[in-house]
Scaffold this active site. Sequence first.
Site, short mmCIF file in Angstrom:
data_model
loop_
_atom_site.label_atom_id
_atom_site.label_comp_id
_atom_site.label_asym_id
_atom_site.label_seq_id
_atom_site.Cartn_x
_atom_site.Cartn_y
_atom_site.Cartn_z
N ARG A 187 51.95 39.69 35.85
CA ARG A 187 50.80 39.70 36.77
C ARG A 187 49.47 39.81 36.01
O ARG A 187 48.56 40.54 36.43
CB ARG A 187 50.92 40.84 37.80
CG ARG A 187 52.14 40.78 38.67
CD ARG A 187 52.16 39.57 39.59
NE ARG A 187 53.48 39.41 40.15
CZ ARG A 187 54.43 38.63 39.62
NH1 ARG A 187 54.18 37.89 38.56
NH2 ARG A 187 55.61 38.56 40.18
N SER A 236 52.52 43.22 47.25
CA SER A 236 52.99 44.38 46.47
C SER A 236 51.80 45.23 46.03
O SER A 236 50.88 44.71 45.40
CB SER A 236 53.74 43.91 45.23
OG SER A 236 54.89 43.19 45.62
N GLU A 306 49.21 47.11 41.41
CA GLU A 306 49.11 45.67 41.16
C GLU A 306 47.83 45.15 41.83
O GLU A 306 47.16 44.28 41.29
CB GLU A 306 50.33 44.94 41.74
CG GLU A 306 50.24 43.43 41.52
CD GLU A 306 51.50 42.69 41.97
OE1 GLU A 306 52.61 43.16 41.66
OE2 GLU A 306 51.35 41.65 42.63
C1 LIG Z 1 52.17 38.78 52.20
C2 LIG Z 1 51.87 38.68 50.72
C3 LIG Z 1 52.86 38.24 49.86
C4 LIG Z 1 52.59 38.14 48.49
N1 LIG Z 1 53.57 37.71 47.65
C5 LIG Z 1 53.32 37.60 46.33
C6 LIG Z 1 54.34 37.15 45.43
O1 LIG Z 1 55.44 36.81 45.82
N2 LIG Z 1 54.03 37.07 44.11
C7 LIG Z 1 52.80 37.40 43.62
O2 LIG Z 1 52.57 37.30 42.40
N3 LIG Z 1 51.82 37.85 44.46
C8 LIG Z 1 52.04 37.95 45.78
N4 LIG Z 1 51.06 38.39 46.61
C9 LIG Z 1 49.76 38.81 46.06
C10 LIG Z 1 48.70 37.70 46.00
O3 LIG Z 1 48.90 36.74 47.03
C11 LIG Z 1 48.68 37.01 44.65
O4 LIG Z 1 48.39 37.92 43.60
C12 LIG Z 1 47.62 35.90 44.62
O5 LIG Z 1 47.80 35.16 43.47
C13 LIG Z 1 46.19 36.43 44.66
O6 LIG Z 1 45.34 35.31 44.88
P1 LIG Z 1 43.99 35.49 45.72
O7 LIG Z 1 43.31 34.17 45.72
O8 LIG Z 1 44.27 36.07 47.05
O9 LIG Z 1 43.22 36.51 44.79
P2 LIG Z 1 42.33 37.75 45.25
O10 LIG Z 1 43.18 38.74 45.96
O11 LIG Z 1 41.13 37.26 45.93
O12 LIG Z 1 41.94 38.32 43.82
C14 LIG Z 1 42.92 38.90 42.99
C15 LIG Z 1 42.31 39.02 41.59
O13 LIG Z 1 42.10 37.70 41.09
C16 LIG Z 1 40.73 37.51 40.77
N5 LIG Z 1 40.39 36.12 41.12
C17 LIG Z 1 40.59 35.49 42.30
N6 LIG Z 1 40.18 34.20 42.21
C18 LIG Z 1 39.72 34.04 40.95
C19 LIG Z 1 39.15 32.95 40.25
N7 LIG Z 1 38.94 31.74 40.80
N8 LIG Z 1 38.78 33.15 38.96
C20 LIG Z 1 38.95 34.35 38.36
N9 LIG Z 1 39.47 35.41 38.97
C21 LIG Z 1 39.86 35.26 40.26
C22 LIG Z 1 39.97 38.53 41.60
O14 LIG Z 1 38.72 38.85 41.00
C23 LIG Z 1 40.94 39.69 41.58
O15 LIG Z 1 40.81 40.43 40.38
C24 LIG Z 1 51.31 38.50 47.99
C25 LIG Z 1 50.32 38.94 48.88
C26 LIG Z 1 50.60 39.04 50.23
C27 LIG Z 1 49.52 39.52 51.16
#
Ligand SMILES: Cc1cc2nc3c(=O)[nH]c(=O)nc-3n(C[C@H](O)[C@H](O)[C@H](O)COP(=O)(O)OP(=O)(O)OC[C@H]3O[C@@H](n4cnc5c(N)ncnc54)[C@H](O)[C@@H]3O)c2cc1C
Length: 316
Positions: A187, A236, A306
Site C-alpha cells: 500500500r 480497510s 492504512e
Molecule cells: C468499500 C471499499 C473497498 C476498498 N477496497 C480496497 C481494496 O480491495 N484494496 C485496496 O488497496 N484498497 C481498497 N480500498 C481503499 C481505496 O479505495 C484505495 O486505497 C484507493 O486506491 C484510493 O484511491 P482514491 O482515489 O480514493 O484516493 P484518496 O482516498 O482520495 O487518497 C488516498 C491517498 O492517495 C493520495 N492521492 C489520491 N490521488 C492522488 C493523485 N492523483 N496523485 C497523488 N496522490 C494521490 C491522497 O493524497 C491520499 O494520500 C477500499 C475502499 C473502500 C471504501
Amino acid sequence: MFAMSTADDSLPLAAELKKISGLKLKLSEPLARYTSMKVGGPADYFIELENEAALAEVLQVLDRYQENFWVLGNGSNVLISDRGVRGAIVRLTGEFKTIQFKQIGRMAKLTAGAAVPVGQLARLAARRGYSGLEFAEGIPGSVGGALYMNAGAYGSELEQIVDQVEIMTPRGIPISFVRAEMTFGYRNSHLAAGTVVTRVRMALGKEEPAEVSAKLRELARKRKASQPSGSPNSGSMFRNPPGDYAGRLIDAAGLKGKRVGACQISERHGNFIVNHGGAKAMDVWQLMEIARSEVQKKFGVELIPEVKLLGDWELK
Ligand SMILES: Cc1cc2nc3c(=O)[nH]c(=O)nc-3n(C[C@H](O)[C@H](O)[C@H](O)COP(=O)(O)OP(=O)(O)OC[C@H]3O[C@@H](n4cnc5c(N)ncnc54)[C@H](O)[C@@H]3O)c2cc1C
C-alpha cells in the site's frame, strides 16, 4: 466549536488562483461529500483542475505562497479532520479522465488519467479481453489514488501491471517514470509527499473477453460476501500486519460491533468502520484508537493505519 480560519475571496492567493483558466475554485468547501466515509470539515481552497497546464500553474502559485496542499482522489482511503484542511485540496477532473487502449500483439497498453475510477477501468478492460486489472473491481478509488496507494486485492497489486507513471512535482514540473525507476511496497508507491500522479500506463494481457469478465465477476462476488455494503466507509482502516490480518485481530479482540457516536466497527469485517449517518472524523479516530490499543494489549501487535489522515488534526 473550533476557531477556524477561512479563506476569503479578497485574499491575494484566491485572486491569483482565479486568474488561471481550467480550474474551478471553491472557498471553505465542506469535504465530507468528496469522501466515501462522508466525514470531514471544509478546505480553505478546493481546486478542481481540468488539465495539466492548469495543474502546473496552480502548483507553482501554491509553492510561491508556501501554501500547504493535499491531493484528493475519490476520497476512499482518507480520513479528513472535522476541522477540515488549512490550505488547499487539489482534485483532478476533465482531461484527467481520459483512457486510451493500444493493442500490441497479445499485450495491451492501457493509459488512464489519474481521475479515472479504477473499478470502471477494470470493467472496461475486461469487456475488451484485457487481463490483469480484474482485482480492481470494487475498489472505489481513482487511478491516481490506486497508484499512490499501490492498491491491491486477492493477491494482485497495481505495481504488477504498471508500465509508466506520469507525475507532477509539488513545484509543477512534469516527469515520467518507467516501471524500473519506481519502487513499490505494501500500500505504498514511495512517491514523495506532494507528488501529483497525473497519468498511469499499464501493461495488460489479452484473453477471451468472456474469461476476463468471468474472473472479474468471481472477485466481485467474493468481495460482496466479505465486506460491508450500504453504509459509508473507507475500506480497510489498518494495514495487515506481517503474516496476519488486521480484521482477524480486531475480531479476536472482541471489537466487532463496537460503537463510538454514529460509527461502528463493522459486524461483517473487523477492519472496516462504518458511518451510520452523521459520524464525526474524531469518532472514527477514537474507534481506531480503541482497536489499536486493544489489539496491542491482547496480542502485542501494533496496528498501523492504512487510511491517510488529511487536514488539520491535533492528536495527542
Ligand atoms: C468499500 C471499499 C473497498 C476498498 N477496497 C480496497 C481494496 O480491495 N484494496 C485496496 O488497496 N484498497 C481498497 N480500498 C481503499 C481505496 O479505495 C484505495 O486505497 C484507493 O486506491 C484510493 O484511491 P482514491 O482515489 O480514493 O484516493 P484518496 O482516498 O482520495 O487518497 C488516498 C491517498 O492517495 C493520495 N492521492 C489520491 N490521488 C492522488 C493523485 N492523483 N496523485 C497523488 N496522490 C494521490 C491522497 O493524497 C491520499 O494520500 C477500499 C475502499 C473502500 C471504501
